[in-house]
Design a protein around this motif. Sequence first.
Motif, PDB file in Angstrom:
ATOM      1  N   UNK A  87       7.149  16.912  28.029  1.00 39.61           N
ATOM      2  CA  UNK A  87       7.229  16.093  29.237  1.00 39.61           C
ATOM      3  C   UNK A  87       5.885  15.427  29.544  1.00 39.61           C
ATOM      4  N   UNK A  88       4.793  16.171  29.361  1.00 39.74           N
ATOM      5  CA  UNK A  88       3.463  15.586  29.575  1.00 39.74           C
ATOM      6  C   UNK A  88       3.217  14.432  28.614  1.00 39.74           C
ATOM      7  N   UNK A  89       3.588  14.617  27.348  1.00 39.03           N
ATOM      8  CA  UNK A  89       3.437  13.552  26.355  1.00 39.03           C
ATOM      9  C   UNK A  89       4.297  12.339  26.688  1.00 39.03           C
ATOM     10  N   UNK A  90       5.386  12.562  27.409  1.00 40.50           N
ATOM     11  CA  UNK A  90       6.284  11.468  27.797  1.00 40.50           C
ATOM     12  C   UNK A  90       5.886  10.834  29.125  1.00 40.50           C
ATOM     13  N   UNK A 102      13.602  23.263  35.853  1.00 39.34           N
ATOM     14  CA  UNK A 102      12.294  22.630  36.046  1.00 39.34           C
ATOM     15  C   UNK A 102      12.514  21.167  36.442  1.00 39.34           C
ATOM     16  N   UNK A 103      11.716  20.709  37.378  1.00 37.85           N
ATOM     17  CA  UNK A 103      11.796  19.324  37.844  1.00 37.85           C
ATOM     18  C   UNK A 103      10.478  18.629  37.529  1.00 37.85           C
ATOM     19  N   UNK A 104      10.593  17.487  36.885  1.00 40.79           N
ATOM     20  CA  UNK A 104       9.424  16.711  36.485  1.00 40.79           C
ATOM     21  C   UNK A 104       9.471  15.354  37.166  1.00 40.79           C
ATOM     22  N   UNK A 105       8.290  14.795  37.456  1.00 35.59           N
ATOM     23  CA  UNK A 105       8.181  13.444  38.017  1.00 35.59           C
ATOM     24  C   UNK A 105       7.151  12.666  37.195  1.00 35.59           C
ATOM     25  N   UNK A 106       7.215  11.359  37.274  1.00 35.77           N
ATOM     26  CA  UNK A 106       6.269  10.514  36.539  1.00 35.77           C
ATOM     27  C   UNK A 106       4.852  10.767  37.039  1.00 35.77           C
ATOM     28  N   UNK A 107       3.896  10.758  36.119  1.00 32.36           N
ATOM     29  CA  UNK A 107       2.492  10.997  36.482  1.00 32.36           C
ATOM     30  C   UNK A 107       1.830   9.741  37.031  1.00 32.36           C
ATOM     31  N   UNK A 140      15.204  10.193  26.973  1.00 37.36           N
ATOM     32  CA  UNK A 140      15.197   9.916  25.530  1.00 37.36           C
ATOM     33  C   UNK A 140      13.847  10.261  24.905  1.00 37.36           C
ATOM     34  N   UNK A 141      12.765   9.848  25.552  1.00 43.43           N
ATOM     35  CA  UNK A 141      11.432  10.133  25.010  1.00 43.43           C
ATOM     36  C   UNK A 141      11.149  11.627  24.980  1.00 43.43           C
ATOM     37  N   UNK A 142      11.404  12.293  26.094  1.00 44.64           N
ATOM     38  CA  UNK A 142      11.071  13.714  26.174  1.00 44.64           C
ATOM     39  C   UNK A 142      11.983  14.566  25.291  1.00 44.64           C
ATOM     40  N   UNK A 144      13.345  13.675  22.436  1.00 40.10           N
ATOM     41  CA  UNK A 144      12.882  13.471  21.063  1.00 40.10           C
ATOM     42  C   UNK A 144      11.642  14.328  20.780  1.00 40.10           C
ATOM     43  N   UNK A 145      10.695  14.304  21.719  1.00 39.95           N
ATOM     44  CA  UNK A 145       9.470  15.080  21.537  1.00 39.95           C
ATOM     45  C   UNK A 145       9.758  16.584  21.569  1.00 39.95           C
ATOM     46  N   UNK A 146      10.586  17.008  22.517  1.00 43.38           N
ATOM     47  CA  UNK A 146      10.904  18.429  22.619  1.00 43.38           C
ATOM     48  C   UNK A 146      11.588  18.928  21.349  1.00 43.38           C
ATOM     49  N   UNK A 147      12.508  18.159  20.820  1.00 42.91           N
ATOM     50  CA  UNK A 147      13.181  18.557  19.578  1.00 42.91           C
ATOM     51  C   UNK A 147      12.166  18.719  18.451  1.00 42.91           C
ATOM     52  N   UNK A 148      11.211  17.817  18.382  1.00 34.41           N
ATOM     53  CA  UNK A 148      10.152  17.921  17.367  1.00 34.41           C
ATOM     54  C   UNK A 148       9.296  19.152  17.566  1.00 34.41           C
ATOM     55  N   UNK A 149       8.918  19.451  18.800  1.00 31.20           N
ATOM     56  CA  UNK A 149       8.099  20.635  19.082  1.00 31.20           C
ATOM     57  C   UNK A 149       8.849  21.915  18.724  1.00 31.20           C
ATOM     58  N   UNK A 150      10.125  21.977  19.045  1.00 32.06           N
ATOM     59  CA  UNK A 150      10.918  23.162  18.744  1.00 32.06           C
ATOM     60  C   UNK A 150      11.098  23.314  17.234  1.00 32.06           C
TER      61      UNK A 150
END
Length: 157
Positions: A87-90, A102-107, A140-142, A144-150
């Motif tokens: 999520x941070x990378x996204x 977990x709830x995330x918001x744009x940085x 979509x971005x997060x 994709x990244x999460x799948x890669x990290x896992x």
Amino acid sequence: MKNLIRSVKYFLALCVLCTAIMLLNQTLGWSQLSMRETFDVMFHTTRGALLPIVMVVAAAFYPRFGFARRKIEGDVVEHRTQIINAMLDSGFKLVREEDEVMYFRARSIFTKLFLLWDDEIRVSQYGQWIIIEGVRRGVAMSAYRLQGFINVLKRNE
């Protein structure tokens, strides 16, 4: 009610974009018509009336196509670090947690503006799946990244 508000915000954003394009054309001298003449053409001709109709239709369907839900095999508790890093990378930060949600918001304020302040992404557990839901671009971005990290984590085990 939430979808109606999203549609209205998207319609207003499209109106601002359309007006900005018209002002840019006028300012740079690309348009031979004045702003008044441009609006007259847009609302008093069949061809010109198509743009506002398309804007209304696009705004009406925005809640249906602008938001998404993705499933990734994993566990929210076990993969917490990977979820936060993805999520941070996204471009999203963790703002709160309730139970296993977990709830995330744009940085960035620019991302919030671009997403019309509809920037919340919710990450939860459903059976063997991690569910990521929210605005399509962020999901979509997060995902994709999460799948890669896992996948990297599984390969290193």
